[in-house]
Design an enzyme around this catalytic site. Structure first.
Site, PDB file in Angstrom:
ATOM      1  N   HIS A  98     -10.866 -21.519   7.635  1.00 48.24           N
ATOM      2  CA  HIS A  98     -12.244 -21.740   7.190  1.00 48.24           C
ATOM      3  C   HIS A  98     -12.224 -22.441   5.823  1.00 48.24           C
ATOM      4  O   HIS A  98     -11.982 -21.799   4.803  1.00 48.24           O
ATOM      5  CB  HIS A  98     -13.003 -20.422   7.064  1.00 48.24           C
ATOM      6  CG  HIS A  98     -13.234 -19.712   8.354  1.00 48.24           C
ATOM      7  ND1 HIS A  98     -14.124 -20.176   9.299  1.00 48.24           N
ATOM      8  CD2 HIS A  98     -12.695 -18.571   8.860  1.00 48.24           C
ATOM      9  CE1 HIS A  98     -14.130 -19.351  10.335  1.00 48.24           C
ATOM     10  NE2 HIS A  98     -13.273 -18.374  10.095  1.00 48.24           N
ATOM     11  N   HIS A 108      -9.132 -23.678  14.857  1.00 58.64           N
ATOM     12  CA  HIS A 108      -8.492 -22.514  15.467  1.00 58.64           C
ATOM     13  C   HIS A 108      -7.363 -23.001  16.362  1.00 58.64           C
ATOM     14  O   HIS A 108      -7.478 -24.046  17.010  1.00 58.64           O
ATOM     15  CB  HIS A 108      -9.504 -21.736  16.318  1.00 58.64           C
ATOM     16  CG  HIS A 108      -8.873 -20.881  17.375  1.00 58.64           C
ATOM     17  ND1 HIS A 108      -8.764 -21.286  18.695  1.00 58.64           N
ATOM     18  CD2 HIS A 108      -8.308 -19.659  17.309  1.00 58.64           C
ATOM     19  CE1 HIS A 108      -8.164 -20.339  19.390  1.00 58.64           C
ATOM     20  NE2 HIS A 108      -7.876 -19.343  18.583  1.00 58.64           N
ATOM     21  N   ASN A 110      -3.923 -21.271  18.888  1.00 61.58           N
ATOM     22  CA  ASN A 110      -3.239 -20.101  19.403  1.00 61.58           C
ATOM     23  C   ASN A 110      -2.218 -20.549  20.434  1.00 61.58           C
ATOM     24  O   ASN A 110      -2.519 -21.397  21.275  1.00 61.58           O
ATOM     25  CB  ASN A 110      -4.249 -19.134  20.038  1.00 61.58           C
ATOM     26  CG  ASN A 110      -3.578 -17.982  20.765  1.00 61.58           C
ATOM     27  OD1 ASN A 110      -3.356 -18.033  21.972  1.00 61.58           O
ATOM     28  ND2 ASN A 110      -3.243 -16.949  20.022  1.00 61.58           N
ATOM     29  N   VAL A 111      -1.019 -20.017  20.350  1.00 62.67           N
ATOM     30  CA  VAL A 111      -0.010 -20.199  21.398  1.00 62.67           C
ATOM     31  C   VAL A 111       0.610 -18.840  21.667  1.00 62.67           C
ATOM     32  O   VAL A 111       0.927 -18.098  20.741  1.00 62.67           O
ATOM     33  CB  VAL A 111       1.077 -21.238  21.013  1.00 62.67           C
ATOM     34  CG1 VAL A 111       0.536 -22.653  21.137  1.00 62.67           C
ATOM     35  CG2 VAL A 111       1.609 -21.017  19.597  1.00 62.67           C
ATOM     36  N   ARG A 112       0.790 -18.498  22.943  1.00 70.20           N
ATOM     37  CA  ARG A 112       1.178 -17.134  23.265  1.00 70.20           C
ATOM     38  C   ARG A 112       2.009 -17.091  24.550  1.00 70.20           C
ATOM     39  O   ARG A 112       1.974 -18.003  25.371  1.00 70.20           O
ATOM     40  CB  ARG A 112      -0.062 -16.261  23.422  1.00 70.20           C
ATOM     41  CG  ARG A 112      -1.039 -16.768  24.475  1.00 70.20           C
ATOM     42  CD  ARG A 112      -2.353 -16.010  24.457  1.00 70.20           C
ATOM     43  NE  ARG A 112      -3.287 -16.532  25.457  1.00 70.20           N
ATOM     44  CZ  ARG A 112      -4.146 -17.515  25.241  1.00 70.20           C
ATOM     45  NH1 ARG A 112      -4.216 -18.075  24.046  1.00 70.20           N
ATOM     46  NH2 ARG A 112      -4.942 -17.935  26.203  1.00 70.20           N
ATOM     47  N   HIS A 177     -24.964 -16.953  25.504  1.00 70.00           N
ATOM     48  CA  HIS A 177     -26.250 -16.427  25.051  1.00 70.00           C
ATOM     49  C   HIS A 177     -27.015 -17.424  24.182  1.00 70.00           C
ATOM     50  O   HIS A 177     -28.205 -17.259  23.949  1.00 70.00           O
ATOM     51  CB  HIS A 177     -26.058 -15.113  24.288  1.00 70.00           C
ATOM     52  CG  HIS A 177     -25.263 -15.235  23.025  1.00 70.00           C
ATOM     53  ND1 HIS A 177     -23.902 -15.421  23.011  1.00 70.00           N
ATOM     54  CD2 HIS A 177     -25.644 -15.189  21.724  1.00 70.00           C
ATOM     55  CE1 HIS A 177     -23.472 -15.483  21.767  1.00 70.00           C
ATOM     56  NE2 HIS A 177     -24.509 -15.344  20.961  1.00 70.00           N
ATOM     57  N   GLY A 260      -4.944  -1.385  20.904  1.00 74.77           N
ATOM     58  CA  GLY A 260      -4.709  -0.603  19.700  1.00 74.77           C
ATOM     59  C   GLY A 260      -4.030  -1.390  18.608  1.00 74.77           C
ATOM     60  O   GLY A 260      -3.269  -0.831  17.798  1.00 74.77           O
ATOM     61  N   GLY A 261      -4.287  -2.679  18.570  1.00 70.04           N
ATOM     62  CA  GLY A 261      -3.680  -3.527  17.557  1.00 70.04           C
ATOM     63  C   GLY A 261      -4.234  -3.257  16.168  1.00 70.04           C
ATOM     64  O   GLY A 261      -5.152  -2.456  15.967  1.00 70.04           O
ATOM     65  N   ARG A 262      -3.685  -3.960  15.207  1.00 68.84           N
ATOM     66  CA  ARG A 262      -4.076  -3.769  13.814  1.00 68.84           C
ATOM     67  C   ARG A 262      -5.395  -4.511  13.559  1.00 68.84           C
ATOM     68  O   ARG A 262      -5.440  -5.738  13.617  1.00 68.84           O
ATOM     69  CB  ARG A 262      -2.972  -4.304  12.899  1.00 68.84           C
ATOM     70  CG  ARG A 262      -3.216  -4.060  11.420  1.00 68.84           C
ATOM     71  CD  ARG A 262      -1.964  -4.434  10.642  1.00 68.84           C
ATOM     72  NE  ARG A 262      -2.133  -4.170   9.231  1.00 68.84           N
ATOM     73  CZ  ARG A 262      -2.560  -5.064   8.337  1.00 68.84           C
ATOM     74  NH1 ARG A 262      -2.882  -6.287   8.749  1.00 68.84           N
ATOM     75  NH2 ARG A 262      -2.670  -4.755   7.061  1.00 68.84           N
TER      76      ARG A 262
END
Length: 302
Positions: A98, A108, A110-112, A177, A260-262
Site C-alpha cells: 500500500h 498484491h 501470491n504464489v503457493r 456485493h 488457526g494461523g497467526r
C-alpha cells in the site's frame, strides 16, 4: 514423478528476500521488520516482514508461511470436496503493498504450493497464485506494462495461458456485493498440476519472478507525483473496497483463519488508514470517475 518440496520452499524464501530488498531500495528510507513465528501447538510457522511509514510505502507486508494440519479447511475444499478430511501441507509467499501516494497503485501477489495426503492413496498436490493491480488514479501506460509483463511470463507455457489466467483473475477479484472489479486485473491460477511437477513449478517461478518487473517501474514513475487532500481522501475511500474484498471473499485470508494461523500475519494485507462514506459518487467526468469507467473494468490491455 518426484515432488521436491524442499526446492519449492527454498525458492519461496529466496523470492521473499528478493522482493523485500528491491522494495526497500525503491522506498529509500524504510526497512522491513521481520517477525518469525510458529503456529500454536505446532504445525509449522512462517516469516512475516512488514514495512511501514516509508517515503514511498505507507504499509506493506511480504509473508512466507509453511504450515501443516490434520484436515483440510473448508476454504480449501469448497471447490474440491473430494479432499475433505485429508491432511495437508501448504507453503507460499503472499504480499500486499500500500503506497502513500495515491498515484501509485496498490499491488498484491501470491504464489503457493499445496499437498493433500491420505494414508494408502497418492498425494494430491497443486500450485496456485498470481498478482493483481489496484490503482486509485489510472494510467493506461501502467496497466499495459503490468499486463505485458504478465503475458511475457505466461507465453512460454502456452498460447492461451495468459488469456485464461487473466480472465480467471477478473472473475476472482470481483466484489459481488458492489458489482465491481477490485482493480485492473492481472493473473490468477489455482489447482495447477496437469503439466506435471517440473513444468508447473517452472510456471510458479515465472509468475513469482515477474512481479518486481511488473510493479517496480510503475512505482518509480509515479512515486514523486504531487497530490493533495482530494486524491488522498479518494485513496482512503477506495482502500475500503480492498478491506471488503479481503475479509469477505479472499481464499487466502479464509484459509489462514480457518487453519488457526497467526492473525497478525494473515491480516497484514489490510491498509493502515481507510474510510467509508455513505452512498458516495464521483463527479461525472472527474479523474475519480475515470477509475470506474476505464480501469476497474474487464478490459483487454494487451
Amino acid at each position: 514423478m518426484t515432488i521436491d518440496v524442499t526446492a519449492v520452499k527454498n525458492y519461496l524464501l529466496d523470492l521473499q528476500d528478493r522482493i523485500c530488498s528491491a522494495l526497500e531500495e525503491e522506498d529509500g528510507s524504510a526497512r522491513f521488520v521481520e517477525d518469525a513465528w510458529q503456529r500454536e501447538g505446532g504445525g509449522g510457522g512462517g516469516i512475516t516482514r512488514v514495512i511501514t511509514d516509508g517515503e514511498v510505502f505507507e504499509k506493506g507486508g511480504v509473508n512466507f508461511s509453511h504450515v501443516q494440519g490434520d484436515a483440510m479447511p473448508a476454504s480449501a475444499t469448497a471447490h474440491r470436496p473430494e479432499l475433505a478430511g485429508r491432511a495437508f501441507e501448504a507453503m507460499g509467499v503472499s504480499l500486499v503493498i500500500h503506497p502513500s501516494n495515491p498515484y501509485v497503485p496498490t499491488s498484491h501477489a501470491n504464489v503457493r504450493f499445496f499437498i493433500a495426503r491420505k494414508p494408502g492413496e497418492p498425494d494430491v498436490w497443486w500450485f496456485g497464485g498470481g498478482y493483481d493491480l489496484t490503482p486509485y488514479y489510472g494510467f493506461d501506460e501502467d496497466c499495459v506494462h503490468w499486463h505485458r509483463t504478465a503475458k511475457a511470463a505466461c507465453d512460454p507455457f502456452g498460447d492461451n495461458v495468459y488469456a485464461d489466467y487473466k480472465r480467471w483473475c477478473d472473475e476472482y477479484f470481483y466484489l459481488k456485493h458492489r458489482d465491481e472489479q477490485r482493480g485492473a486485473g492481472g493473473l490468477f491460477f489455482d489447482d495447477l498440476n496437469a503439466w506435471g511437477f517440473e513444468k508447473s513449478f517452472a510456471f510458479l517461478r515465472a509468475v513469482g519472478d515477474s512481479y518486481l518487473p511488473a510493479y517496480q517501474p510503475i512505482v518509480a514513475r509515479r512515486k514523486a507525483l504531487p497530490y493533495g487532500e482530494r486524491e488522498r481522501q479518494f485513496q482512503l475511500y477506495r482502500r475500503g473496497r480492498y478491506v471488503e474484498y479481503n475479509l469477505v471473499y479472499d481464499r487466502g485470508t479464509l484459509f489462514g483463519l480457518q487453519t488457526g494461523g497467526r492473525t497478525e500475519s494473515i491480516l497484514m494485507s489490510l491498509p493502515p488508514l481507510v474510510s467509508w462514506h455513505y452512498n458516495w459518487q464521483p463527479e461525472p467526468g472527474s479523474p475519480e470517475a475515470r477509475l470506474y469507467s476505464d480501469y476497474i473494468v474487464r478490459r483487454a490491455w494487451v
